[in-house]
Structures are given as structure tokens and as C-alpha cells.
Scaffold this motif. Structure first.
Motif, mmCIF file in Angstrom:
data_model
loop_
_atom_site.group_PDB
_atom_site.id
_atom_site.type_symbol
_atom_site.label_atom_id
_atom_site.label_comp_id
_atom_site.label_asym_id
_atom_site.label_seq_id
_atom_site.Cartn_x
_atom_site.Cartn_y
_atom_site.Cartn_z
ATOM 1 N N LYS A 149 0.831 -1.206 0.000
ATOM 2 C CA LYS A 149 0.000 0.000 0.000
ATOM 3 C C LYS A 149 0.869 1.261 0.000
ATOM 4 O O LYS A 149 0.631 2.198 -0.773
ATOM 5 C CB LYS A 149 -0.905 0.010 1.230
ATOM 6 N N GLY A 150 1.888 1.271 0.848
ATOM 7 C CA GLY A 150 2.744 2.443 0.936
ATOM 8 C C GLY A 150 3.496 2.728 -0.354
ATOM 9 O O GLY A 150 3.580 3.875 -0.796
ATOM 10 N N ILE B 116 4.127 6.087 -5.474
ATOM 11 C CA ILE B 116 4.223 6.354 -6.917
ATOM 12 C C ILE B 116 2.903 6.875 -7.486
ATOM 13 O O ILE B 116 2.757 7.023 -8.678
ATOM 14 C CB ILE B 116 4.665 5.093 -7.690
ATOM 15 N N ARG B 117 1.909 7.097 -6.611
ATOM 16 C CA ARG B 117 0.598 7.626 -6.982
ATOM 17 C C ARG B 117 -0.207 6.654 -7.847
ATOM 18 O O ARG B 117 -0.901 7.061 -8.781
ATOM 19 C CB ARG B 117 0.737 8.983 -7.684
ATOM 20 N N ALA C 85 -5.650 2.010 -2.855
ATOM 21 C CA ALA C 85 -6.965 1.835 -2.230
ATOM 22 C C ALA C 85 -7.295 0.361 -2.035
ATOM 23 O O ALA C 85 -7.827 -0.049 -0.992
ATOM 24 C CB ALA C 85 -8.030 2.511 -3.086
ATOM 25 N N LEU C 86 -6.973 -0.467 -3.038
ATOM 26 C CA LEU C 86 -7.271 -1.898 -2.948
ATOM 27 C C LEU C 86 -6.453 -2.559 -1.845
ATOM 28 O O LEU C 86 -6.980 -3.349 -1.046
ATOM 29 C CB LEU C 86 -6.998 -2.565 -4.295
ATOM 30 N N SER D 241 -10.452 -3.344 -10.010
ATOM 31 C CA SER D 241 -9.903 -2.926 -8.720
ATOM 32 C C SER D 241 -10.903 -2.142 -7.885
ATOM 33 O O SER D 241 -11.044 -2.374 -6.678
ATOM 34 C CB SER D 241 -8.626 -2.114 -8.926
ATOM 35 N N GLU D 242 -11.618 -1.196 -8.516
ATOM 36 C CA GLU D 242 -12.520 -0.347 -7.737
ATOM 37 C C GLU D 242 -13.729 -1.120 -7.201
ATOM 38 O O GLU D 242 -14.061 -1.003 -6.019
ATOM 39 C CB GLU D 242 -12.938 0.855 -8.578
#
Length: 719
Positions: free
Chosen positions: A54-55, A60-61, A67-68, A118-119
Motif C-alpha cells: 500500500k505504501g 508512486i501515486r 486503495a485496494l 480494482s474499484e
């Protein structure tokens, strides 16, 4: 629309490699935790992997990936904290998340959207998490955990308790705070313990608090945070009473990786720091590292020393592009050629000049150069060696998914996952192993009811074993399923036109097992999406033999099957026997050479026009090497020494004695691919450069035997 990420040019490969490592760690942990494992170490490892993923995605935006993984991390965090006790109900959803994460990682290299899942999956994970956390009747839910905390008195802040660290921090804040009569409050900010950016997160909290205009003082100080000196939580002294801080608290809780912001109860005026603490002092360490057993229980100064040594060790490893390793290996290969050439020249000098000083110096220099070149070769080869674990780790998920689809209960046992082999071999061995594992799943292991009826446990077992043996790597795929019936294999081969009825009747059980490698051969009653098309096993043997290896199979009806793959450790530099035949030198890889013989012409018999020899009770066909390579045929005759020189080679349990003019010697060769201009050369695997600069062909032993396989068994059978 093209995607853009906050990455420096060339860093995408580094990011994807690291991200895929974390994803594999998550997947492997999930497959263990799904079976009810309560290993806290494994839970922490999976949580840290998701947290790191996650980090790095946020850095790298890659917002969809961040979010996933955040939604996934929440579930692992609840499991780690004891708020969840059963992960099995989340297993399918989390494994689907792993698959989507792999596609999201590939987007970094592709620069475009590769998945739209993903969303929706993020929303599904969050919904599943909320359902689990708000179910008061479920063991391990938030409501039940709160009740347990209340019963056991663990909610220290609710009861007004303060830790010694809180007391020390408040005393420091009192000393640092400006004089004034306005009401103040003390906030405690907690950063997630696994954060890789602890100092950055603390500084972000500090900036957020300062922007509110309420910040008066902090412990650690701004200077300590900027210098990387932080210990424990961040304590803030702010203007205002607790009931007026809602906006500030909301802003602080919005900082990434902040796990909690609490308003501390006031410290009584007469209370000082806890016994043994010094007011105004906070123990500090520059970096948080895993000190291991050697750091536990040591005083702070000694712990800092241990931390420094571990940091030094961690900094002694680097990542390097595999293209550089490949080029380095090519250069070492050329060095091996020159080593052999130098040794040859030194030997010729000794033969010509005898006990001459120059000749002795050349001989000693060549020997020293050979030792150094050999050591360099070993080191560079070692750099290219990788554990087979990276291939084996694919199969727990494969077995889990396919066995569930087939309604079977199957356990996977892995041995020797640390066994190392060359990267080039490792890249090629995955597909053959995949075919073998899928066949074991589909055809080998029986359904649970059938196993119970046969007196076996309901759960079948597939074993993957790797080990080194005789300079090669041996990989074994073994199952305890129904095994293979040689009679059924013969009947199927006859029905499919692979064999005549007469040939099938005279075939041994061991040879019948080899029929599964015939192109298009299959005993499956129906084709499934797992196997049954008759192409998998042919691919297995073809790919393994293309690598210079061999496949052996054994099976016992009703008890299971065993496939053993023998592979060279590396493909770049191989040992070979050099022979002269028809005016040219050929190299025969030692992996296929059984032995060399010098025999008289009378020891060779002729059966139906084919030459054969009897070798320790076995009848072995004889062929001139030039003829086997497809050159114009020439008769079998004695070599330069008056005897017939034979090299016995073996592949796929077939043997052939190749007649050559002369044995040149044994040496390491660098295998070079033949260019397209050479056309199709049957029985030739490539070429190599010899010590004298000339080019020698490298024979493909498996291809040579394949070419003679049609007629050689007839000759042998007639004997």
C-alpha cells in the motif's frame, strides 16, 4: 488514456519486482491462514507485506492499487489484532484481490489500464470488512472485542490511566510550553507499528497540527523528528479543551498510517514521572530495525550498537539488472575458452622446449590463470543461481483452486525449496512442472469417496521435491493417487494408432509408461480445462530435453506415480566430451554420455543389417556419428588407433553407441546458438569455440536417438 506514475526513468522494473515479491508473500500466507493456522508470525508477515504494498503504491501515486491494498490491509489488521479469528470466509475474495494486484503492478510497466476490477473489488472488500466488524454476535467482531476489553479492564484510557511514557512526555511538554493561563490539552498520536515511513508520518502530523494554529509544543521535538530521532508515540500540547478539538482531531486522523489520536486525561499536579524515569528525557534510537535475538534485553546504548551492525548488513545487498549478469556470464564463457587455449599452448611449449625456464613459467602461469578463471566462473555462476522456491510457490494456489473445482481434497508437500539452479534453467522449468502438477490433480488423485473405498485417507498428497545430485538438479513430482495401468496405456496407444497391436504386446511395462510422452497421446475419457488434450506430457519431455535434461517415470497401480526430472545446474557452460569424426570435432554433452569404449571389429554383430554390441547383457545399436548427424553415409571402420572407438549415449531410456575416429578429450564448453543462416541442422544443439579457435558442433543426443528410434528397437527386438 495513458497512465503516469511518480517514478524515475528505469525505476519501474525495480518497483514491479519488489511489488510482486510482496504479492507472492501475501498469497503464500493466505493459503496457509485459510486452513485455520493461528501463527501470529505469519499473520504479521502478511500484514506487513500488504502494508508495504500500500505504501509503495501510494508513493508512486498508483491510487487504485493503494486503495485496494488498504482495504485488504484492514482485514489483515483485524486478524492481527484479534478482532477477526477466522479468515476462511474472506479467502476467495482476498485471493481474487491478489490476482487483480498482479494486473495493477503490470500497469506500471504497460503505462495503461489493464484491469477495471480494482474499484469494485475495493468496495466489496470494505463491505465484507464492515459486515464482519459490525456483527455483534460474531466471535472476534468489534462489538465482542469491546465487551471483552470492558470486562478485563484493558481500556486504560477510558479508565483514565496513563503510561509512564505518557507521564514523561507531559512533563517535557510542561517545561517546553509557553507561559499562559489558557486551557490546554495533550494529544497522543500513534503511528502504525509496521510503518516504513514513521518519521515522515510524524512530521505530517506535526505540520497538520501547526497549520491549525493550536500547537504549542511537541514531544519528540520538531528537530528530533526531522533528524530521524523518534521513540514511541508523538505527544502534542495544543490550545483548547477536549470538547473543542473535533476539527483538529479529524485532520490529524486523516494523515496516512495514523492508527489513533487520543486526548489524554490531565496529569495531577503532584505526580511526576514514573519511578525510574527521568523528567525531560525520552530514550531515542535513530532507526527502528528488527534487532533479532541478539538485541533483546540489552540496555539502550548496546541496542543502538546492534542496530547499527544490522543496518550495515542490510546495506550490503543491491539489485542488479539480469542483463548485466547475462553479459558477465558471456564474458566468463569467453574467458573459459581462452583458459583452455592458454593451457594448450603452455603444454605445447613444454613438449617442444622440455625443461626450459620459459616453458616452466608459461606452464605455471597457465595453471594460475586457470585457477583464477575457475574461481571467477564459480562466483559468477553463483550470482545467477536462484532458489527453486520461486517456481514451487506457484503451486499451492494452483492446487487450492483446481482441487476445489474438481471436488478433491489435496495437500501439497514441498521439500528442498532452497535448492538453487541457474536463472536460465529456472525460467524454463515452470511450464513442465505445471503440466505434471495438473495431471496429478486431474488424473492422479482420486475423488475423496473413491480414496476412502480403496482404504486411503480422503485427502490426497502431491509432493514436490528438489535436490542436487551428481552436479545436476533433480526435481520430483510425486502423488499417492491411482497410478497408471500399463495395460490400459497399451490399449489406448493401439486405439489411437500410436502402436501396432504386435508392438504393444511385446512392450514391457516400463516402456508402456513412456507412451504418455507420445505426441497426442492421452487416456483421459474427456477433455477438461485442466488436462486431457494429449499435448502436456509431450511438452514436458521436449522442454526438459531441450535443456539437456531427462525425464524418468515410475508408477504403481493403486499407489501413485512419480516423475523425476534431471536438469543441468546451468546452461551457459557445460562439460563435454570432444571427439573427432570425419575430419571434424564434435562435442557430446556429458549429461548424455554413459561411457566410452575401444573394441575390436569382431565384437560387433550385425542383425538385419544393423550393427549392435552386447554391453553387460544389454544389446546396444551402433551407428557412425557422421551418419547419425545426417551426413553422407560412410561405413563403420577402425579409428586412428586401429580399434573401433565408441561413445555410449543415453536419452529417454534408449541407448546408442556412436562410432568416432578419435577421442580428443574432455573440457568445459560455452554453448553458442547457431544463426538462422545455418538452416536446420538435425541432431545439432549448437556450436562452441575450441581452444585453437576452431568451431565445433555440439551434438543433440536426444534428437539423434529420436531419429534412430524408428528402426533401432526392431534390431534390438530381433536379437
Amino acid at each position: 488514456m495513458p497512465l503516469e506514475f511518480d517514478l524515475q526513468p528505469g525505476d519501474d522494473r525495480l518497483y514491479t519486482d519488489e511489488a510482486l515479491e510482496q504479492i507472492e508473500r501475501i498469497e503464500g500466507g493466505l493459503l496457509v491462514l485459510e486452513r485455520g493456522s493461528a501463527d501470529s508470525t505469519l499473520v504479521n508477515e502478511v500484514f506487513r507485506a500488504a502494508h508495504t504494498l500500500k505504501g509503495s503504491a501510494a508513493t508512486i501515486r498508483h491510487t487504485r492499487m493503494a486503495a485496494l491494498t488498504h482495504a485488504m490491509e484492514d482485514i489483515f489488521g483485524a486478524l492481527r489484532d484479534g478482532r477477526l479469528t477466522d479468515l476462511s470466509r474472506f479467502a476467495d475474495l482476498l485471493l481474487s484481490t491478489v490476482d487483480v494486484l498482479r494486473a495493477l503492478v503490470e500497469e506500471v510497466t504497460a503505462g495503461e489500464i489493464l484491469t477495471t476490477a480494482s474499484e469494485p473489488l475495493t468496495l466489496e472488500l470494505r463491505a465484507a470488512y464492515e459486515r464482519a466488524m459490525t456483527n455483534a454476535d460474531a466471535p472476534g467482531s468489534l462489538a465482542s472485542m469491546a465487551a471483552v476489553a470492558a470486562d478485563t479492564g484493558t481500556a486504560s484510557l477510558a479508565s483514565g490511566g496513563l503510561s509512564s511514557a505518557d507521564r514523561v512526555a507531559i512533563e517535557r511538554l510542561r517545561l517546553e510550553a509557553p507561559a499562559g493561563a489558557e486551557p490546554t490539552s495533550v494529544l497522543r498520536c500513534q503511528i502504525e507499528p509496521t510503518s516504513a515511513w514513521r518519521g515522515v508520518r510524524l512530521f505530517q502530523v506535526l505540520v497538520e497540527a501547526d497549520a491549525s494554529g493550536r500547537l504549542l509544543a511537541c514531544v519528540p521535538s520538531r528537530e528530533e523528528i526531522e533528524a530521524g530521532l523518534q521513540d514511541g508515540d508523538l505527544h502534542l500540547l495544543v490550545r483548547g479543551e477536549a470538547d473543542s478539538l473535533d476539527v483538529l482531531l479529524t485532520g490529524l486522523r486523516g494523515v496516512e498510517e495514523v492508527s489513533g489520536i487520543e486526548v489524554l486525561p490531565p496529569l495531577d499536579g503532584g505526580s511526576g514521572p514514573a519511578a525510574g524515569d527521568e523528567a525531560g528525557h525520552v530514550g531515542i534510537e535513530r532507526r527502528e530495525v528488527d534487532l533479532g535475538p541478539e538485541g533483546r534485553g540489552l540496555p539502550p546504548d548496546d541496542r543502538r550498537g546492534v542496530a547499527g551492525e544490522r543496518l550495515k548488513t542490510a546495506q550490503q545487498t543491491i539489485r542488479i539488472d539480469v542483463a548485466r549478469l547475462d553479459e558477465l556470464m558471456n564474458l566468463v564463457g569467453e574467458l573459459v575458452v581462452q583458459k583452455t587455449r592458454l593451457q594448450r599452448h603452455a603444454h605445447e611449449l613444454m613438449m617442444r622446449l622440455g625443461d626450459d625456464l620459459l616453458a616452466r613459467d608459461a606452464e605455471e602461469g597457465s595453471q594460475q590463470f586457470a585457477r583464477i578463471a575457475s574461481q571467477l566462473q564459480d562466483q559468477v555462476t553463483g550470482l545467477r543461481m536462484l532458489p527453486i522456491e520461486s517456481v514451487f510457490n506457484r503451486f499451492p494456489r494452483v492446487i487450492r483452486d483446481i482441487s476445489s473445482r474438481l471436488g478433491k481434497e489435496i495437500a501439497l508437500q514441498i521439500e528442498g525449496k532452497d535448492t538453487e539452479l541457474d536463472r536460465s534453467v529456472l525460467e524454463e522449468v515452470g511450464d513442465p512442472l505445471g503440466h505434471l502438477v495438473r495431471n496429478a490433480l486431474d488424473h492422479g488423485i482420486e475423488p475423496p469417496e473413491e480414496r476412502v473405498a480403496a482404504g486411503k485417507p480422503r485427502e490426497g498428497t502431491i509432493r514436490l521435491i528438489a535436490r542436487h545430485a551428481d552436479g545436476q538438479i533433480v526435481i520430483i513430482v510425486e502423488d499417492d493417487g491411482r497410478g497408471m495401468d500399463p495395460r490400459q496405456l497399451r490399449e489406448s496407444a493401439v486405439a489411437k494408432g500410436v502402436l501396432s497391436a504386435e508392438a504393444a504386446a511385446s512392450m514391457s511395462d516400463a516402456d508402456a509408461l513412456l507412451l504418455i510422452f507420445a505426441p497426442g497421446f492421452s487416456t483421459a475419457a474427456r477433455v477438461t480445462d485442466v488436462s486431457g488434450r494429449g499435448v502436456g506430457m509431450d511438452v514436458v519431455r521436449t522442454n526438459i530435453e531441450r535443456l539437456g535434461g531427462r525425464v524418468e517415470v515410475a508408477s504403481t497401480l493403486g499407489r501413485g506415480s512419480r516423475f523425476e526430472l534431471s536438469l543441468p545446474l546451468t546452461l551457459a557452460i557445460v562439460g563435454a566430451l570432444l571427439v573427432r569424426s570425419g575430419g571434424r570435432v564434435c562435442a557430446l554433452p556429458l549429461t548424455g554420455v554413459v561411457e566410452t569404449l575401444r573394441i575390436e571389429r569382431e565384437a560387433i554383430s550385425t542383425i538385419r543389417g544393423h550393427h549392435v554390441i552386447t554391453l553387460r547383457g544389454r544389446i546396444v545399436p551402433v551407428e557412425v556419428l557422421d551418419n547419425a548427424l545426417g551426413d553422407p553415409r560412410r561405413p563403420l571402420g577402425p579409428g586412428v588407433n586401429g580399434a573401433i572407438n565408441l561413445v555410449v549415449v543415453r536419452s529417454r531410456q534408449q541407448e546408442l553407441a556412436l562410432a568416432v575416429d578419435e577421442f580428443v578429450g574432455q573440457q568445459e564448453i560455452v554453448l553458442k546458438a547457431m544463426g538462422r543462416f545455418a538452416g536446420a541442422l538435425h541432431g545439432v544443439a549448437g556450436a562452441t569455440i575450441m581452444a585453437d579457435g576452431r568451431v565445433a558442433l555440439v551434438a543433440d543426443i536426444a534428437a539423434i536417438l529420436d531419429r534412430g528410434a524408428v528402426r533401432l528397437p526392431d534390431a534390438v527386438g530381433a536379437a
